[in-house]
Design an enzyme around this catalytic site. Structure first.
Site, PDB file in Angstrom:
ATOM      1  CG  ASN A   9      -3.440  -2.733   7.122  1.00 31.93           C
ATOM      2  OD1 ASN A   9      -3.343  -2.269   5.985  1.00 31.93           O
ATOM      3  ND2 ASN A   9      -4.437  -3.523   7.493  1.00 31.93           N
ATOM      4  CD  GLU A  18      -8.146  -9.560  -3.726  1.00 30.67           C
ATOM      5  OE1 GLU A  18      -8.966  -9.285  -2.842  1.00 30.67           O
ATOM      6  OE2 GLU A  18      -6.971  -9.930  -3.458  1.00 30.67           O
ATOM      7  CE1 TYR A  74      -9.071  -3.634   0.645  1.00 27.75           C
ATOM      8  CE2 TYR A  74      -8.329  -1.552  -0.285  1.00 27.75           C
ATOM      9  CZ  TYR A  74      -8.075  -2.712   0.433  1.00 27.75           C
ATOM     10  OH  TYR A  74      -6.820  -2.941   0.936  1.00 27.75           O
ATOM     11  CE  LYS A 126      -3.773  -2.432   2.375  1.00 32.45           C
ATOM     12  NZ  LYS A 126      -4.539  -2.559   3.648  1.00 32.45           N
ATOM     13  NE  ARG A 138      -1.973  -5.948   7.166  1.00 29.54           N
ATOM     14  CZ  ARG A 138      -3.084  -6.534   6.715  1.00 29.54           C
ATOM     15  NH1 ARG A 138      -3.618  -7.559   7.374  1.00 29.54           N
ATOM     16  NH2 ARG A 138      -3.653  -6.113   5.606  1.00 29.54           N
TER      17      ARG A 138
END
Ligand code: DAT
Ligand code: MG
Length: 148
Positions: free
Chosen positions: A112, A126, A49, A9, A102
């Site tokens: 996270n 995905e 999402y 991310k 994490r």
């Protein structure tokens, strides 16, 4: 063999964790079958999402994912979906064991660091969304040293 979708991310990219994260999956014995450094559109993040669209944190989650570049990857290996989730650690970083990504690098659930598919079926979905042309087909020569 099984495949999973892993995404570093924007916070993981900004914090310089790309190399460490890739290294953990590589050293475990999983194979990198696709990788893209990219910025995603709001509508694309919402699609990724979609299952969480009713959650109160959905809008913030989407803003976070589009706040900077991400690293989208396909990893392959035996039980890579479940084992990948174990390498990543619990969703809430305070519940993630030390030694997990994490657990080692994150404090807040909304920062996270990394995403991993939560089932084989969602992994396929995905990968289809992020890699519409499909992952790479290469085979590692190390295979017999890692798998019986
Ligand atoms: P995971 O990423 O472990 O699969 P998830 O699919 O339940 O977790 O949620 C997706 C992401 O949404 C998660 O990585 C971080 C964010 N998130 C989850 N719960 C949250 C909360 N209570 N507040 C803010 N963000 C949250
Ligand atoms: Mg999830």
């Amino acid at each position: 063999m099984e495949q999973t979708f892993i995404m570093i991310k924007p916070d993981g990219v900004q914090r310089g964790l790309i190399g460490d994260i890739i290294s953990r999956f590589e050293k475990k014995g999983f194979y990198l079958k696709g990788m893209k450094f990219m910025n995603v559109e709001r509508s694309f993040a919402q699609k990724h999402y979609a299952d969480l669209s009713a959650q109160p944190f959905f809008a913030k989650l989407v803003e976070y994912i589009i706040s900077g570049p991400v690293v989208a990857m396909v990893w392959e290996g035996k039980d890579v979906v479940l084992t990948g989730r174990r390498i990543i650690g619990a969703t809430r970083p305070w519940e993630a064991a030390p030694g997990t990504i994490r657990g080692d690098y994150a404090v807040e659930v909304s920062r996270n660091v990394i995403h991993g598919s939560d089932s084989v079926e969602n992994g396929k979905k995905e990968i289809g969304l992020w890699f519409p042309d499909g992952p790479s087909e290469w085979k590692s020569n190390l295979h017999p040293w890692i798998y019986e």
